[in-house]
Design an enzyme around this catalytic site. Structure first.
Site, PDB file in Angstrom:
ATOM      1  CE1 TYR A  53      -4.047  -1.764  -0.308  1.00  0.00           C
ATOM      2  CE2 TYR A  53      -2.990  -3.272   1.231  1.00  0.00           C
ATOM      3  CZ  TYR A  53      -3.993  -2.996   0.319  1.00  0.00           C
ATOM      4  OH  TYR A  53      -4.930  -3.951   0.020  1.00  0.00           O
ATOM      5  CD  GLN A  88     -15.889  -1.435  -8.069  1.00  0.00           C
ATOM      6  OE1 GLN A  88     -15.769  -2.625  -7.820  1.00  0.00           O
ATOM      7  NE2 GLN A  88     -16.083  -0.995  -9.305  1.00  0.00           N
ATOM      8  CG  ASN A  89     -10.921   3.483  -8.886  1.00  0.00           C
ATOM      9  OD1 ASN A  89     -11.015   2.257  -8.967  1.00  0.00           O
ATOM     10  ND2 ASN A  89     -11.069   4.287  -9.918  1.00  0.00           N
ATOM     11  CB  VAL A  90      -7.983   2.947  -2.632  1.00  0.00           C
ATOM     12  CG1 VAL A  90      -8.975   1.921  -2.112  1.00  0.00           C
ATOM     13  CG2 VAL A  90      -6.898   2.264  -3.456  1.00  0.00           C
ATOM     14  CG  HIS A 106     -13.769  -1.259  -2.711  1.00  0.00           C
ATOM     15  ND1 HIS A 106     -13.513  -1.856  -3.927  1.00  0.00           N
ATOM     16  CD2 HIS A 106     -14.919  -1.823  -2.256  1.00  0.00           C
ATOM     17  CE1 HIS A 106     -14.469  -2.739  -4.190  1.00  0.00           C
ATOM     18  NE2 HIS A 106     -15.339  -2.731  -3.203  1.00  0.00           N
ATOM     19  CB  CYS A 136      -6.324   3.528  21.384  1.00  0.00           C
ATOM     20  SG  CYS A 136      -5.799   2.395  20.074  1.00  0.00           S
ATOM     21  N   GLY A 172     -15.267   1.551 -16.371  1.00  0.00           N
ATOM     22  CA  GLY A 172     -13.954   0.972 -16.074  1.00  0.00           C
ATOM     23  C   GLY A 172     -13.939  -0.027 -14.941  1.00  0.00           C
TER      24      GLY A 172
HETATM   25  P1  OAD Z   1     -10.543  -4.629 -12.626  1.00  0.00           P
HETATM   26  O1  OAD Z   1      -9.070  -4.642 -12.818  1.00  0.00           O
HETATM   27  O2  OAD Z   1     -11.200  -5.888 -12.193  1.00  0.00           O
HETATM   28  O3  OAD Z   1     -11.263  -4.184 -13.975  1.00  0.00           O
HETATM   29  C1  OAD Z   1     -10.857  -3.030 -14.678  1.00  0.00           C
HETATM   30  C2  OAD Z   1     -11.748  -2.841 -15.887  1.00  0.00           C
HETATM   31  O4  OAD Z   1     -11.340  -1.654 -16.528  1.00  0.00           O
HETATM   32  C3  OAD Z   1     -11.654  -3.974 -16.924  1.00  0.00           C
HETATM   33  O5  OAD Z   1     -12.958  -4.405 -17.299  1.00  0.00           O
HETATM   34  C4  OAD Z   1     -10.949  -3.317 -18.110  1.00  0.00           C
HETATM   35  O6  OAD Z   1     -11.431  -3.784 -19.361  1.00  0.00           O
HETATM   36  C5  OAD Z   1     -11.332  -1.861 -17.920  1.00  0.00           C
HETATM   37  N1  OAD Z   1     -10.358  -0.908 -18.490  1.00  0.00           N
HETATM   38  C6  OAD Z   1      -9.035  -1.061 -18.751  1.00  0.00           C
HETATM   39  N2  OAD Z   1      -8.509   0.054 -19.283  1.00  0.00           N
HETATM   40  C7  OAD Z   1      -9.534   0.952 -19.358  1.00  0.00           C
HETATM   41  C8  OAD Z   1      -9.635   2.308 -19.826  1.00  0.00           C
HETATM   42  N3  OAD Z   1      -8.583   2.967 -20.319  1.00  0.00           N
HETATM   43  N4  OAD Z   1     -10.850   2.915 -19.752  1.00  0.00           N
HETATM   44  C9  OAD Z   1     -11.929   2.261 -19.257  1.00  0.00           C
HETATM   45  N5  OAD Z   1     -11.880   0.993 -18.814  1.00  0.00           N
HETATM   46  C10 OAD Z   1     -10.714   0.344 -18.861  1.00  0.00           C
HETATM   47  O7  OAD Z   1     -10.863  -3.419 -11.626  1.00  0.00           O
HETATM   48  P2  OAD Z   1     -12.176  -3.137 -10.779  1.00  0.00           P
HETATM   49  O8  OAD Z   1     -13.396  -3.622 -11.485  1.00  0.00           O
HETATM   50  O9  OAD Z   1     -12.132  -1.725 -10.351  1.00  0.00           O
HETATM   51  O10 OAD Z   1     -10.977  -4.205  -4.606  1.00  0.00           O
HETATM   52  O11 OAD Z   1     -11.918  -4.054  -9.520  1.00  0.00           O
HETATM   53  C11 OAD Z   1     -12.840  -4.060  -8.477  1.00  0.00           C
HETATM   54  C12 OAD Z   1     -12.145  -4.307  -7.174  1.00  0.00           C
HETATM   55  O12 OAD Z   1     -11.323  -5.464  -7.270  1.00  0.00           O
HETATM   56  C13 OAD Z   1     -11.157  -3.226  -6.756  1.00  0.00           C
HETATM   57  O13 OAD Z   1     -11.779  -2.128  -6.116  1.00  0.00           O
HETATM   58  C14 OAD Z   1     -10.243  -3.944  -5.819  1.00  0.00           C
HETATM   59  C15 OAD Z   1     -10.033  -5.194  -6.643  1.00  0.00           C
HETATM   60  O14 OAD Z   1      -9.655  -6.325  -5.973  1.00  0.00           O
HETATM   61  C16 OAD Z   1     -10.325  -4.572  -3.480  1.00  0.00           C
HETATM   62  O15 OAD Z   1      -9.109  -4.647  -3.431  1.00  0.00           O
HETATM   63  C17 OAD Z   1     -11.239  -4.853  -2.319  1.00  0.00           C
END
Ligand code: OAD
Length: 234
Positions: A53, A88-90, A106, A136, A172
């Site tokens: 992180y 969902q982005n940090v 998240h 604490c 995305g």
């Molecule tokens: P993913 O990595 O699972 O998916 C990213 C998505 O973005 C994919 O469907 C890609 O096709 C798409 N993508 C790639 N480049 C792009 C661009 N230039 N423009 C638009 N889309 C694009 O990421 P998340 O769905 O965000 O959680 O993942 C969800 C959660 O899984 C995260 O918040 C994290 C992860 O594990 C935790 O860690 C709890």
């Protein structure tokens, strides 16, 4: 009420230089979820999780918002109804682009959480297992991010927004992580028109009424201009 709810995932920050999780070469191809994104992994080896992180916090601090983040901030400012961004982005790229109403379901890299007392504060650039909670004094400091097996933040609020949405868009995100993957189905059932903006169909593409295929920075600005009723160049 003319409410728009927008869910964003790692793909919206990809063109700002932050890696996605599940694309080829993504974060989960280099790190094991069990090691760095579960409470059990953190308990086994806090130093490893902090290193992961700390590196992501440093990258996020260097990143700049792209045209998609900027367009969504413009939509929030110019739309006559409410525009809620659930991410969902940090990272903090929505805020850096000027968005105010952002729900970090998240968590946030910029925040720290004491696992002992629940106190939250601004995370330092580098966290370590030796840090003491400012309230604490327990040495149980962790990034304020939601791990697998934990409940995402502000779910009641999010469900309320989905129930009242006229339009829902997911940008995305691969649709592989719940509960966010279920938001389109929930919003559609409540009567919202659902749009997926992603280069490829997500795992829940069938829950959307409309798909816009392409990169966020290329698709989102034109989509926003259309929503705001602005003429677009061909
Ligand atoms: P993913 O990595 O699972 O998916 C990213 C998505 O973005 C994919 O469907 C890609 O096709 C798409 N993508 C790639 N480049 C792009 C661009 N230039 N423009 C638009 N889309 C694009 O990421 P998340 O769905 O965000 O959680 O993942 C969800 C959660 O899984 C995260 O918040 C994290 C992860 O594990 C935790 O860690 C709890």
């Amino acid at each position: 009420m003319d409410r728009i709810v927008i869910l964003t995932g790692a793909g919206i920050s990809a063109e700002s230089g932050l890696g996605t999780f599940r694309d080829a070469g993504g974060i989960w191809s280099e790190h094991r979820i069990e090691d760095v994104a579960t409470p059990e992994g953190f308990a086994r080896d806090p130093a490893r999780a902090h290193r992961f992180y700390n590196a992501r916090r440093a990258m996020a601090a260097r990143a700049r918002p792209n045209a998609a983040h900027v367009a969504l901030a413009r939509l929030q400012a110019a739309h006559r109804g409410e525009v809620v961004i659930v991410t969902q982005n940090v990272d903090a790229l929505h805020e850096a682009a000027g968005s105010r109403r952002v729900i970090h379901m998240h968590g946030e890299l910029a925040r720290a959480l004491c696992a002992a007392c629940g106190h939250r504060w601004q995370a330092p650039a580098e966290m370590s297992g030796q840090d003491a909670c400012p309230r604490c004094r327990a040495r149980a400091c962790r990034p304020d991010v939601v791990w697998f097996g934990e409940i995402p933040y502000r779910m009641d609020e999010i469900m309320g927004h989905l129930a009242a949405a006229r339009l829902f868009a997911a940008i995305g995100t691969s649709g592989q992580v719940w509960p966010a993957a279920g938001f389109a189905e929930t919003a559609a059932r409540a009567g919202a028109h659902c749009v997926e903006i992603n280069p490829e169909p997500s795992a829940v593409a069938g829950d959307f009424h409309e798909a816009l295929r392409g990169r966020a920075s290329e698709v989102v600005p034109g989509w926003v201009a259309g929503l705001l009723g602005e003429a677009q160049l061909p």
